[in-house]
Design an enzyme around this catalytic site. Structure first.
Site, mmCIF file in Angstrom:
data_model
loop_
_atom_site.group_PDB
_atom_site.id
_atom_site.type_symbol
_atom_site.label_atom_id
_atom_site.label_comp_id
_atom_site.label_asym_id
_atom_site.label_seq_id
_atom_site.Cartn_x
_atom_site.Cartn_y
_atom_site.Cartn_z
ATOM 1 N N ARG A 50 1.400 -21.401 -27.865
ATOM 2 C CA ARG A 50 0.298 -20.759 -28.575
ATOM 3 C C ARG A 50 -0.975 -20.935 -27.753
ATOM 4 O O ARG A 50 -0.980 -21.662 -26.765
ATOM 5 C CB ARG A 50 0.140 -21.247 -30.019
ATOM 6 C CG ARG A 50 0.401 -22.681 -30.342
ATOM 7 C CD ARG A 50 -0.576 -23.663 -29.759
ATOM 8 N NE ARG A 50 -1.955 -23.325 -30.028
ATOM 9 C CZ ARG A 50 -2.977 -23.769 -29.325
ATOM 10 N NH1 ARG A 50 -2.803 -24.593 -28.293
ATOM 11 N NH2 ARG A 50 -4.206 -23.420 -29.621
ATOM 12 N N GLY A 51 -2.039 -20.249 -28.202
ATOM 13 C CA GLY A 51 -3.263 -20.215 -27.397
ATOM 14 C C GLY A 51 -3.214 -18.940 -26.559
ATOM 15 O O GLY A 51 -2.181 -18.653 -25.929
ATOM 16 N N ARG A 91 2.737 -11.506 -31.915
ATOM 17 C CA ARG A 91 1.447 -11.966 -32.451
ATOM 18 C C ARG A 91 0.400 -10.904 -32.097
ATOM 19 O O ARG A 91 0.255 -10.550 -30.928
ATOM 20 C CB ARG A 91 1.046 -13.338 -31.873
ATOM 21 C CG ARG A 91 1.981 -14.464 -32.330
ATOM 22 C CD ARG A 91 1.358 -15.828 -32.109
ATOM 23 N NE ARG A 91 0.328 -16.116 -33.084
ATOM 24 C CZ ARG A 91 -0.514 -17.158 -32.980
ATOM 25 N NH1 ARG A 91 -0.428 -17.976 -31.942
ATOM 26 N NH2 ARG A 91 -1.414 -17.389 -33.917
ATOM 27 N N ASP A 239 -9.680 -15.361 -28.843
ATOM 28 C CA ASP A 239 -8.406 -14.637 -28.732
ATOM 29 C C ASP A 239 -8.602 -13.178 -28.365
ATOM 30 O O ASP A 239 -7.722 -12.551 -27.775
ATOM 31 C CB ASP A 239 -7.630 -14.735 -30.050
ATOM 32 C CG ASP A 239 -7.082 -16.146 -30.211
ATOM 33 O OD1 ASP A 239 -7.840 -17.017 -30.680
ATOM 34 O OD2 ASP A 239 -5.930 -16.377 -29.807
ATOM 35 N N LYS A 250 -9.700 -18.738 -33.834
ATOM 36 C CA LYS A 250 -9.000 -19.380 -34.960
ATOM 37 C C LYS A 250 -9.850 -19.366 -36.227
ATOM 38 O O LYS A 250 -11.052 -19.612 -36.188
ATOM 39 C CB LYS A 250 -8.660 -20.817 -34.549
ATOM 40 C CG LYS A 250 -7.918 -21.652 -35.553
ATOM 41 C CD LYS A 250 -6.690 -21.001 -36.114
ATOM 42 C CE LYS A 250 -5.710 -20.496 -35.087
ATOM 43 N NZ LYS A 250 -4.660 -19.603 -35.635
#
Ligand code: MRU
Length: 344
Positions: A50-51, A91, A239, A250
């Protein structure tokens, strides 16, 4: 520097993706080998990786796996492109995923006259190049960012925009690392970042490992510490950034930015150019991932609320440009309203 995610070449036209399993940190530190494109879709979806920058590399590796799986296909390019779209659907918010997948698809299109075997080698070469570039870019972000960190500052972070969210070094935590090289007295206040606790589980893990003075706070404590004058600057990752500087990160980032503005605490985003989406003018166009109810209602396999309660669990929010002091990139620090200049 150990890579969070890397391609392991096992021979001509064979190999796999090896990544740190981010679900089990801090209880356990282990690596997972991802050997099929389906496994890659699941690794991104379940957040083993993730990230934003790290899932970009995962996407690039996924295209390599898709190509290896279709080595003998007569419809090689179409098959690989179909799987690439599937991986991209894992995602929706981090633009780095489609950015890196597109870098691989360009290789496919430019080399359609070559054999499948030759194209696979070019895809692997490109994926490894993207890995190495990611670390270099983060070091540049870190070095530019260190210039805005006052001596002895306390920096508040949100989520994990560290080595674990990238191939190495980190974006927001890259700024912390570069500042720490020259000033061992800086401190970090990491908020825990509900619901998945990336701040508590990952950020404190990697900063403490580097010997950086780190304090864990809960998400609601930022205003309290800012009022007391205990936070000098906020640095977070992103993101997806729109051309006007609106930045998705986030969930909880927007609230932190409002609190920082109220207390006159500078609020910076640290992100590579690949996180800026030149196809969108404002943050209103950013698709926000909706995640499952259990991330909110269950902690460590134990329910913390009745299962009859309604839950809405957006994974990200968008911080409007007017709350952002600057966007730290590998090309320097930009006012949000000027970030579009990177594409001129
Ligand atoms: O849901 P996650 O853990 O993938 O969200 C990560 C973040 O929001 C990070 O801050 C962002 O991807 C930047 S990482 C350098």
């Amino acid at each position: 520097m150990e890579k969070t995610i890397e391609w392991i070449k096992t021979g001509k036209n064979s190999g796999f993706s090896r990544m740190i399993d981010q679900i089990v940190i801090p209880y356990e530190y282990k690596k997972v080998d991802i050997k099929t494109s389906d496994e890659m879709y699941n690794a991104i979806k379940t957040m083993i990786v993730r990230g934003a920058p790290a899932i970009g590399i995962a996407g690039a590796h996924g295209v390599c796996l898709a190509a290896i799986e279709n080595k003998d296909s007569n419809n090689f390019i179409e098959e690989v492109k179909k799987i690439a779209q599937y991986i991209n659907s894992s995602r929706p918010t981090a633009v780095n995923l489609i950015w890196a997948i597109n870098k691989q698809l360009e290789i496919l299109d430019k080399n359609s006259d070559k054999t499948n075997e030759e194209i696979i080698e070019l895809l692997v070469e490109n994926a490894i190049k993207l890995e190495d570039e990611d670390i270099e870019i983060n070091k540049k972000i870190g070095d530019f960012g260190a210039t805005i960190i006052p001596k002895g500052a306390t920096i508040q972070t949100h989520c994990n925009a560290g080595a674990l969210a990238t191939v190495g070094y980190g974006t927001a935590l890259g700024v912390v690392r570069s500042a720490f090289k020259n000033d061992k007295t800086i401190k970090v206040f990491a908020d825990e970042t509900r619901p998945r606790q990336q701040g508590a589980r990952l950020t404190t893990y990697e900063l403490i490992r580097d010997g950086i003075d780190t304090t864990l706070i809960t998400d609601g404590m930022g205003a309290y510490f800012m009022k007391k004058g205990m936070i000098d600057v906020v640095v977070v990752g992103a993101d997806r950034i729109a051309l006007n500087g609106d930045s998705a990160n986030k969930i909880g980032t927007y609230m932190l930015a409002i609190v920082a503005k109220y207390h006159n605490v500078p609020f910076y985003i640290a992100a590579p150019k690949s996180t800026i989406d030149p196809s969108i003018k404002t943050g209103d166009e950013i698709v926000i991932e909706l995640r499952n109810k259990e991330e909110v209602t269950i902690i460590n396999d134990k329910p913390i609320a009745t299962d009859k309660v309604n839950v809405i669990n957006p994974g990200f929010d968008v911080t409007p440009n007017e709350l952002i002091t600057g966007i730290i990139t590998e090309y320097g620090i930009f006012k949000p309203s000027e970030i579009y200049k990177l594409f001129e």
